[in-house]
Scaffold this motif. Structure first.
Motif, mmCIF file in Angstrom:
data_model
loop_
_atom_site.group_PDB
_atom_site.id
_atom_site.type_symbol
_atom_site.label_atom_id
_atom_site.label_comp_id
_atom_site.label_asym_id
_atom_site.label_seq_id
_atom_site.Cartn_x
_atom_site.Cartn_y
_atom_site.Cartn_z
ATOM 1 N N GLY A 71 0.793 -1.221 0.000
ATOM 2 C CA GLY A 71 0.000 0.000 0.000
ATOM 3 C C GLY A 71 0.825 1.271 0.000
ATOM 4 O O GLY A 71 0.336 2.330 -0.368
ATOM 5 N N ALA A 72 2.084 1.178 0.443
ATOM 6 C CA ALA A 72 2.934 2.382 0.434
ATOM 7 C C ALA A 72 3.486 2.599 -0.972
ATOM 8 O O ALA A 72 3.647 1.650 -1.731
ATOM 9 C CB ALA A 72 4.074 2.218 1.434
ATOM 10 N N ASP A 73 3.769 3.835 -1.274
ATOM 11 C CA ASP A 73 4.237 4.165 -2.633
ATOM 12 C C ASP A 73 5.729 3.846 -2.775
ATOM 13 O O ASP A 73 6.561 4.430 -2.077
ATOM 14 C CB ASP A 73 3.992 5.661 -2.883
ATOM 15 N N PRO A 74 6.088 2.931 -3.687
ATOM 16 C CA PRO A 74 7.513 2.602 -3.843
ATOM 17 C C PRO A 74 8.275 3.643 -4.654
ATOM 18 O O PRO A 74 9.502 3.572 -4.763
ATOM 19 C CB PRO A 74 7.489 1.259 -4.590
ATOM 20 N N GLY A 75 7.573 4.627 -5.224
ATOM 21 C CA GLY A 75 8.252 5.640 -6.034
ATOM 22 C C GLY A 75 8.852 5.023 -7.284
ATOM 23 O O GLY A 75 8.440 3.953 -7.739
ATOM 24 N N MET A 76 9.851 5.697 -7.844
ATOM 25 C CA MET A 76 10.452 5.233 -9.099
ATOM 26 C C MET A 76 11.567 4.220 -8.875
ATOM 27 O O MET A 76 11.953 3.497 -9.783
ATOM 28 C CB MET A 76 11.034 6.430 -9.873
ATOM 29 N N THR A 77 12.111 4.190 -7.655
ATOM 30 C CA THR A 77 13.288 3.322 -7.438
ATOM 31 C C THR A 77 13.101 2.310 -6.318
ATOM 32 O O THR A 77 13.997 1.526 -6.026
ATOM 33 C CB THR A 77 14.533 4.172 -7.097
ATOM 34 N N GLY A 78 11.919 2.323 -5.684
ATOM 35 C CA GLY A 78 11.672 1.350 -4.614
ATOM 36 C C GLY A 78 12.711 1.467 -3.505
ATOM 37 O O GLY A 78 13.101 2.571 -3.108
ATOM 38 N N PRO A 110 9.851 -1.225 -9.602
ATOM 39 C CA PRO A 110 10.722 -0.865 -8.476
ATOM 40 C C PRO A 110 10.652 -1.937 -7.384
ATOM 41 O O PRO A 110 9.550 -2.336 -6.994
ATOM 42 C CB PRO A 110 10.137 0.466 -7.982
ATOM 43 N N PRO A 111 11.788 -2.415 -6.898
ATOM 44 C CA PRO A 111 11.762 -3.472 -5.885
ATOM 45 C C PRO A 111 11.260 -2.943 -4.545
ATOM 46 O O PRO A 111 11.610 -1.830 -4.135
ATOM 47 C CB PRO A 111 13.225 -3.908 -5.782
ATOM 48 N N SER A 144 4.671 3.285 8.665
ATOM 49 C CA SER A 144 3.719 3.441 7.554
ATOM 50 C C SER A 144 4.400 3.420 6.185
ATOM 51 O O SER A 144 3.816 2.976 5.199
ATOM 52 C CB SER A 144 2.955 4.753 7.713
ATOM 53 N N ALA A 145 5.646 3.873 6.113
ATOM 54 C CA ALA A 145 6.272 4.025 4.789
ATOM 55 C C ALA A 145 7.404 3.039 4.513
ATOM 56 O O ALA A 145 7.650 2.684 3.359
ATOM 57 C CB ALA A 145 6.810 5.446 4.643
ATOM 58 N N LEU A 146 8.078 2.591 5.552
ATOM 59 C CA LEU A 146 9.286 1.803 5.292
ATOM 60 C C LEU A 146 9.650 0.962 6.517
ATOM 61 O O LEU A 146 9.678 1.481 7.625
ATOM 62 C CB LEU A 146 10.444 2.774 5.010
ATOM 63 N N SER A 147 9.927 -0.294 6.285
ATOM 64 C CA SER A 147 10.416 -1.124 7.394
ATOM 65 C C SER A 147 11.920 -1.310 7.225
ATOM 66 O O SER A 147 12.386 -1.716 6.157
ATOM 67 C CB SER A 147 9.696 -2.472 7.367
ATOM 68 N N ALA A 148 12.677 -0.987 8.262
ATOM 69 C CA ALA A 148 14.138 -1.187 8.212
ATOM 70 C C ALA A 148 14.548 -1.990 9.436
ATOM 71 O O ALA A 148 14.268 -1.592 10.567
ATOM 72 C CB ALA A 148 14.852 0.167 8.194
ATOM 73 N N GLN A 149 15.158 -3.136 9.206
ATOM 74 C CA GLN A 149 15.544 -4.034 10.306
ATOM 75 C C GLN A 149 17.005 -4.408 10.157
ATOM 76 O O GLN A 149 17.507 -4.554 9.032
ATOM 77 C CB GLN A 149 14.724 -5.337 10.260
#
Lengths: 328, 381
Positions: free
Chosen positions: B196-203, B242-243, B278-283
């Motif tokens: 659901g979040a926008d990956p943009g042009m480059t993910g 975009p990945p 909401s926008a990005l998961s970083a682990q």
């Protein structure tokens, strides 16, 4: 089931092996010594510097130094322009130029010539031929082939076969029945020598044969040598003279369809000559020796011609030099 | 003393040329990715059987072990080589052999080390070397990456034999002498864009690039005694999609364990800053750690190894290790890692080794085994 099917089924049960049946090389050596046999391994070559070193190392170390199964390891070369012979010699193989053997009989191009001259040059009671282009070489490529000859005195000629590929890449492929076998040789055998269809890969370049048989066989010098052996020995001694061993996967350079066309042309010559000589067909016209293929470039087609004539060497036992050297 | 014998050994060992080279070819052509080394360890067990070793076994971790029983059987020397390779099972493992070299995937790391293990029983017999100690030959599993040296750790944690001294064998480079370990922490940062979040042009590629740039900065600020290496960035999708998931793998190295810890915390903080539910998961996941430590550079084992290499005319390169040597030193076992020959293109498909120097490498190993056999060594000397 027809009688032939029953016969083939029976033969497959008794004369087809998997290389794992002969895993115990120590036992094999004991049986060989008890039988008083000697074994020569012959690798025919022409520009095989990429793979010959590895084959020599593996066979010499495993089947001569570690287990004394092979008494002689020889490379017989058709005139390589690369370092094939230098590399083979550096790892301990006996190396010969085919043209230096039986000089008075001349030198003809083709792998069959090397195989024929090996009978004169080498000493073993059994000669095992292994092609030089195998990328996944393993001692079983020789040990499993000579095993049926050691354990079963009535077996004369042992052929290798390999698993069938599920998928092919452009570059490398495990060898299945082989395209020429499946498209041409098997249909021909089915028509003329149905029992020979039991051989999974009659054209494989890996086989072991008793000298007493090899010296009696004609040798086409080119593509037809394996086909002629199979037919001639079958007609002389029947299917029970053969055994075959599954060696699993064989990886080698894939041949182009154009090259397989030339190979098929040579084999077909040998085959037709055999069935005519045996009276199975009559009144064949003179066969053309020119093989024509076309190279396409866009809408332009170029005709190529190659003269392919399957000359044959006579049985080695008919040569006085051979009789003298080998005390026959 | 051992060094001078090494010169004689080098010449005599050349008669095992084909045996050693064949072992190299066969070890190299058996796929052995980390965790799936069974074909190679089976091969090693067969060789141990043919070499007349005792107690040949595959343990729960898959390590292949065999023992050459010594005359007194009171002490135990371990020679270990990792069997796993960095290559996948389906990669072409074909080896090419030239008059002076051998090439192919994994030939140096560590098919040559495995081949040395397979050849050692014959080599010792040929040289007439008879040891008082038991010699344990061990092909270890799960060395690389997530394997985190599981094989050697399992062996050391579970063996009933106390190891008095040990030698780790690596295919290249000849002259390598490792007797201490760096502290190390290895980790993986995973970035994911939720559904659901926008990956943009480059993910995730843009985010991975920014994380990578931050890591480079942290590495530059870490000082000369520490290193922060970025080993891989992956984010695979296609040409036009975009990945939404990707990862970055890194490794911290330092001779100062506290510094490794600091850098690790720094990286965890960095990744936390990128994380946004909401926008990005970083682990970040830490996969492996090593503790720094080792032998003193004046330890008799190290001094003798330098001497043997010098007698053989081999330039010594003293480099710290993060491989099998680490757990050995962690168990307070006097241990070294030695290389066998010169090579290049490590971990590339055209990895290659020179053949002639292999006999220098094998001679130094036999000489060091003899030294370990005839000297009672302690970790702190």
């Amino acid at each position: 089931m027809s009688d032939i099917d029953i016969r083939l089924d029976q033969w497959l049960k008794t004369n087809t092996y998997h290389h794992s049946d002969f895993w115990d090389i120590q036992e094999l050596v004991k049986a060989k010594e008890a039988a008083g046999l000697t074994i020569s391994l012959c690798i025919p070559t022409l520009n095989e510097e990429a793979t010959i070193g590895k084959e020599v190392i593996v066979f010499k170390s495993e089947l001569m130094d570690r287990y004394p199964l092979i008494d002689e390891l020889a490379v017989i070369d058709s005139g390589s322009t690369d370092r094939t012979l230098e590399i083979a010699a550096s790892f301990g193989a006996d190396t010969y130029l085919s043209s230096d053997i039986l000089r008075e009989h001349g030198d003809k191009p083709g792998k069959g010539e090397n195989l024929w001259k090996a009978i004169y040059q080498l000493k073993g009671d059994i000669i095992c031929y292994v092609d030089a282009d195998i990328k996944n070489i393993h001692p079983r490529f020789a040990s499993a082939l000579v095993a049926p000859l050691i354990y079963r005195p009535k077996v004369e000629y042992v052929k290798a076969f390999y698993d069938r590929p599920l998928a092919l890449s452009d570059e490398l492929r495990p060898s299945g029945g082989g395209r020429v076998t499946e498209i041409m040789v098997r249909p021909l055998f089915s028509m003329f020598f149905p029992e020979l269809t039991a051989l999974m890969q009659p054209l494989s370049g890996e086989y072991a044969v008793r000298r007493s048989v090899l010296e009696t066989l004609h040798f086409p010098i080119g593509y037809g040598v394996e086909t002629s052996h199979v037919i001639d020995l079958y007609q002389d001694r029947g299917l029970d003279a053969f055994a075959q061993v599954d060696l699993d996967k064989r990886v080698h350079r894939n041949q182009s369809t154009v090259d397989l066309g030339k190979m098929s042309f040579g084999i077909l010559q040998t085959f037709l000559n055999r069935i005519q000589a045996n009276g199975m067909v009559s009144d064949l016209p003179d066969l053309h020796g020119q093989f024509r293929q076309f190279l396409a470039e866009g809408h332009r087609y170029e005709l190529t011609r190659k003269e392919i004539v399957e000359e044959e060497r006579p049985p080695m036992i008919s040569l006085p030099e051979y009789l003298k050297k080998h005390g026959r | 003393m051992s060094g001078k014998r090494a010169l004689i050994y080098r010449e005599k060992l050349k008669s095992l040329r084909e045996v050693l080279f064949a072992n190299m070819v066969m070890a190299a052509e058996l796929p052995a990715p980390t965790g799936k080394e069974d074909r190679l360890t089976d091969f090693l067990c067969h060789r141990f059987t043919e070499g007349g070793l005792d107690n040949i076994s595959l343990d729960e971790s898959g390590n292949a072990a065999g023992v050459m029983s010594g005359q007194s059987m009171q002490r135990n020397i371990l020679v270990a080589a990792h069997t796993d390779k960095v290559w996948n099972e389906t990669d072409d493992h074909t080896v090419s052999v030239d008059a002076g070299s051998m090439s192919g995937r994994g030939i140096a790391d560590n098919s040559l080390g495995v081949a040395v293990l397979a050849t050692l029983p014959l080599a010792l017999e040929l040289l007439g070397v008879s040891l008082k100690s038991n010699l344990i030959l061990l092909g270890t599993t799960s060395s690389f990456g997530r394997g985190n040296l599981h094989g050697i750790r399992f062996f050391l944690d579970n063996t009933e034999r106390a190891i008095d001294a040990a030698l780790c064998v690596e295919g290249m480079q000849l002259g390598r002498l490792s007797f201490e370990c760096l502290g190390m922490a290895r980790g993986k940062i995973t970035i994911e864009i939720p559904d659901g979040a926008d990956p943009g042009m480059t993910g995730v590629i843009d985010v991975l690039s920014r994380v990578g740039a931050e890591l480079v900065k942290i590495g530059e600020e870490a000082g000369d005694l520490s290193q922060l290496l970025v080993g891989s960035i992956e984010a695979v999708s296609g040409y036009n999609v975009p990945p939404v998931q990707g990862c970055l793998r890194f490794e911290i190295r330092s001779s100062d364990e506290a510094r490794v810890s600091d850098l690790e915390k720094h990286i965890i903080d960095l990744v936390t800053r990128f994380d946004s539910p909401s926008a990005l998961s970083a682990q970040v996941e830490m996969l492996a750690h090593r503790h720094p430590g080792g032998l003193d550079s004046s330890h008799r084992l190290v001094v003798e190894a330098r001497s043997v290499l010098e007698v053989l005319g081999i330039g010594v390169r003293e480099t710290p290790s993060i491989s099998e040597l680490a757990p050995l030193l962690g168990h307070q076992i006097p241990a070294l890692t030695l290389g066998v020959t010169r090579g290049e293109h490590r971990h590339l498909q055209n990895e290659s080794i020179e053949l002639d120097p292999v006999f220098d490498g094998l001679a130094q190993i036999v000489a060091m085994i003899e030294f370990m056999d005839s000297n009672e060594l302690s970790f702190d000397e």
